[in-house]
Design a protein around this motif. Structure first.
Motif, PDB file in Angstrom:
ATOM      1  N   UNK A  85     -24.833 -28.041  20.732  1.00 22.96           N
ATOM      2  CA  UNK A  85     -24.645 -27.427  22.054  1.00 22.96           C
ATOM      3  C   UNK A  85     -25.378 -26.086  22.156  1.00 22.96           C
ATOM      4  N   UNK A  86     -26.071 -25.880  23.283  1.00 19.75           N
ATOM      5  CA  UNK A  86     -26.804 -24.634  23.503  1.00 19.75           C
ATOM      6  C   UNK A  86     -28.210 -24.651  22.952  1.00 19.75           C
ATOM      7  N   UNK A 102     -21.491 -23.737  13.954  1.00 20.42           N
ATOM      8  CA  UNK A 102     -20.367 -23.861  13.036  1.00 20.42           C
ATOM      9  C   UNK A 102     -19.640 -25.193  13.243  1.00 20.42           C
ATOM     10  N   UNK A 103     -18.799 -25.532  12.280  1.00 19.19           N
ATOM     11  CA  UNK A 103     -18.031 -26.782  12.355  1.00 19.19           C
ATOM     12  C   UNK A 103     -16.862 -26.626  13.325  1.00 19.19           C
ATOM     13  N   UNK A 104     -16.622 -27.671  14.101  1.00 24.84           N
ATOM     14  CA  UNK A 104     -15.464 -27.712  14.984  1.00 24.84           C
ATOM     15  C   UNK A 104     -15.138 -29.161  15.295  1.00 24.84           C
ATOM     16  N   UNK A 107     -16.790 -30.741  20.202  1.00 25.38           N
ATOM     17  CA  UNK A 107     -18.101 -30.163  20.490  1.00 25.38           C
ATOM     18  C   UNK A 107     -18.007 -29.242  21.698  1.00 25.38           C
ATOM     19  N   UNK A 108     -18.628 -28.053  21.573  1.00 25.71           N
ATOM     20  CA  UNK A 108     -18.592 -27.111  22.684  1.00 25.71           C
ATOM     21  C   UNK A 108     -19.179 -25.766  22.316  1.00 25.71           C
ATOM     22  N   UNK A 109     -19.183 -24.849  23.302  1.00 29.05           N
ATOM     23  CA  UNK A 109     -19.758 -23.516  23.131  1.00 29.05           C
ATOM     24  C   UNK A 109     -18.694 -22.464  23.391  1.00 29.05           C
ATOM     25  N   UNK A 110     -18.620 -21.469  22.490  1.00 25.51           N
ATOM     26  CA  UNK A 110     -17.710 -20.345  22.672  1.00 25.51           C
ATOM     27  C   UNK A 110     -18.549 -19.108  22.966  1.00 25.51           C
ATOM     28  N   UNK A 141     -20.115 -25.149  18.392  1.00 21.35           N
ATOM     29  CA  UNK A 141     -19.240 -25.893  17.482  1.00 21.35           C
ATOM     30  C   UNK A 141     -19.461 -27.391  17.651  1.00 21.35           C
ATOM     31  N   UNK A 142     -19.439 -28.108  16.518  1.00 23.03           N
ATOM     32  CA  UNK A 142     -19.618 -29.558  16.576  1.00 23.03           C
ATOM     33  C   UNK A 142     -19.123 -30.178  15.278  1.00 23.03           C
TER      34      UNK A 142
END
Length: 546
Positions: A85-86, A102-104, A107-110, A141-142
């Protein structure tokens, strides 16, 4: 678990402190021993913000730095084998901010402002760089297997020219210095067609001063030039780096093309594969060395904090009690290089432990020296004791626990297909050649080796060590290597060689002369058929000979 306490002591050290992990031990030592010294002498204002729990508990991080369009984002995409993402990739400057990949689970953006208030992330102290930076900082994060072991920091592409430095709105070099102190590996990426080091790139590299052991250099897109051009490009890169990285050692440069596209020039394919495997092994070792790296960084920080305390307390001691403070302050700032020399002799400090004198002079302009604290030897002695005893115990515990439960290496993504199977490095080459063949690979050249064998006057089908030595010495290999080949080839340990053992010795000499390494033990597929325990293999070999 990194339990660094003996069972008979009930899980406690001599001071009654209990540590369940090495990470907890490092955090406790920092909080109780080093942090009081840092707070007393304003270390955080001059050098680096205080460390938090997330700094000790975070996964190893890799920082990518380079000029625009050198392939930083593509390199991350290549390692992960999926988009994140991004992500934006293009020949123009695309990545205009910092992206922490980073791992998450989801999936998304902080965004940056939310990221610096998360106590579980090691980025809280980036808040000091303000909104101009935080608006250009995100966490991507993904759920990716590679990111379960490491985190990767992508940085904006660096352009040449003054305009970009002025218009950033935050101190780019200082942000890189902050990351450089906390990451495990710094990778500088260069393009084979972009070897010039701009002023901002030079400042960025200089921001990593003191972190030389973390720096690796990647010459990307090396497949776009031929061998002769690549030699010139490599020489030009080393010359450019030599002017910026002031170390007597040569920095390690990895050559290759780090993306999943066909090579434009295949004549250096084997070189690129070997270089990429070396780089992969370096990155894969980061989780294993993470605790040791944090320990090393804590020691460096402690040494700098001690020196800083000596400098601040010396300036306090030299200040007059009433009149002429401003004049004395200016005099002391001018004399700072001389003060460094005085403290160096008085406290037996290495010159390399002192902070940059010009930067220190600039920062001291804004402080009232009369308000500085005096030297408190109790705080210094506490840090000295930590360095002398506690750190040594932790270092021993790291290796002890690693032997019991080794940390998992980085896996998944590009790392998954780089080791096993027919496309792994060295598969079917050197000592592993013929491993999956039905016949004994040495038999393919045995007729030539037999001609030599029968000229050496065999007795009862075997030649003596003396006669074998004369022939083996013709290879011009060192005696140490030939001795190892003899041990591998003399399968029955009788001090003589039959025709198969002699053919094996010649095959091993050929492998060594081609630049491959010899094994410590002879692989099963190279054992001569007459010396194998499996009769089926003998029958197969004899059938092939017929």
């Amino acid at each position: 678990m990194f339990s660094w306490v003996k069972q008979e002591q009930g899980g406690r050290n001599k001071e009654g402190e209990m540590y369940q992990t090495v990470t907890e031990g490092l955090q406790t030592l920092y909080t109780k021993k080093l942090l009081p010294l840092e707070e007393t002498y304003l270390f955080h204002d001059f050098h680096s913000p205080a460390l938090e729990a997330a700094d000790f508990q975070s996964k190893p991080m890799v920082l990518l730095v380079g000029q625009y369009s050198t392939g930083k984002t593509t390199f991350i995409r290549y390692l992960l084998e999926q988009d994140f993402p991004g992500m934006r990739i293009g020949p123009e400057p695309t990545t205009d901010g910092f992206i922490a990949v980073m791992y998450g689970e989801n999936e998304g953006v902080v965004p940056g402002n939310a990221l610096v208030v998360d106590p579980k992330k090691p980025f809280r102290k980036l808040n000091a760089f303000g909104n101009s930076f935080l608006n250009r900082f995100i966490c991507s994060q993904m759920p990716n297997q590679v990111l379960q072991s490491i985190s990767i920091i992508d940085t904006p592409g660096i352009l040449s020219g003054e305009k970009q430095r002025i218009s950033r709105g935050y101190d780019f070099a200082e942000v890189l210095r902050w990351f450089g102190e906390r990451v495990d590996r710094i990778i500088l990426l260069f393009d084979a067609h972009k070897l010039d080091i701009s002023d901002e790139f030079s400042e960025a590299i200089k921001a990593f001063k003191g972190q030389d052991d973390k720096i690796r250099v990647v010459l990307n897109k090396a497949d776009q030039v031929d061998t002769q051009q690549l030699m010139r490009v490599y020489g030009a890169l080393m010359w450019s780096l030599g002017k910026v990285i002031n170390t007597p050692e040569v920095v390690r440069v990895y050559l290759g093309s780090f993306w999943a596209k066909p090579l434009q020039n295949t004549e250096n394919r084997r070189l690129f594969e070997a270089e990429s495997q070396d780089l992969f092994r370096d990155i894969q070792s980061l989780p294993r060395n993470a605790a040791l790296r944090k320990l090393n960084d804590l020691i460096k920080r402690a040494r700098l904090a001690k020196v800083h305390a000596y400098i601040i307390s010396y300036l306090k001691k030299e200040m007059p009690s009433l009149f002429g403070r401003e004049k004395k302050k200016e005099e002391l700032i001018m004399r700072l290089p001389e003060i460094y020399t005085i403290l160096q002799r008085e406290h037996h400090i290495s010159p390399g432990d002192f902070p940059n004198v010009i930067k220190m002079q600039d920062m001291l302009q804004h402080y009232d020296f009369s308000k500085f604290p005096s030297l408190k030897m109790k705080l210094i002695e506490s840090v000295d004791k930590m360095l002398a005893t506690k750190i040594a115990v932790l270092m021993a515990m790291i290796r002890e626990e690693e032997s019991k439960q080794p940390p998992a290496m980085v896996s998944g993504g590009a790392f998954e297909g780089s080791q096993d199977g027919p496309f792994g490095q060295g598969y079917g080459e050197g000592i592993s050649a013929g491993a999956d063949a039905e016949d004994w690979i040495v038999s393919r050249d045995k007729h030539r080796y037999d001609e030599i064998f029968y000229t050496l006057m065999p007795i009862n089908g075997k030649i003596t060590g003396v006669n074998a030595k004369k022939e083996m010495m013709n290879s011009r290999l060192p005696n140490s290597v030939l001795g190892k080949i003899w041990k591998l080839a003399d399968c029955d340990r009788d001090g003589m060689l039959d025709d198969e053992e002699f053919a094996l010795a010649q095959h091993l000499i050929k492998i060594k002369l081609e630049g491959y390494e010899l094994p410590t033990e002879l692989p099963d597929h190279l054992v001569p058929p007459a010396h194998r325990k499996n009769p089926t293999a003998d029958a197969l070999y004899n059938h092939t000979e017929d």
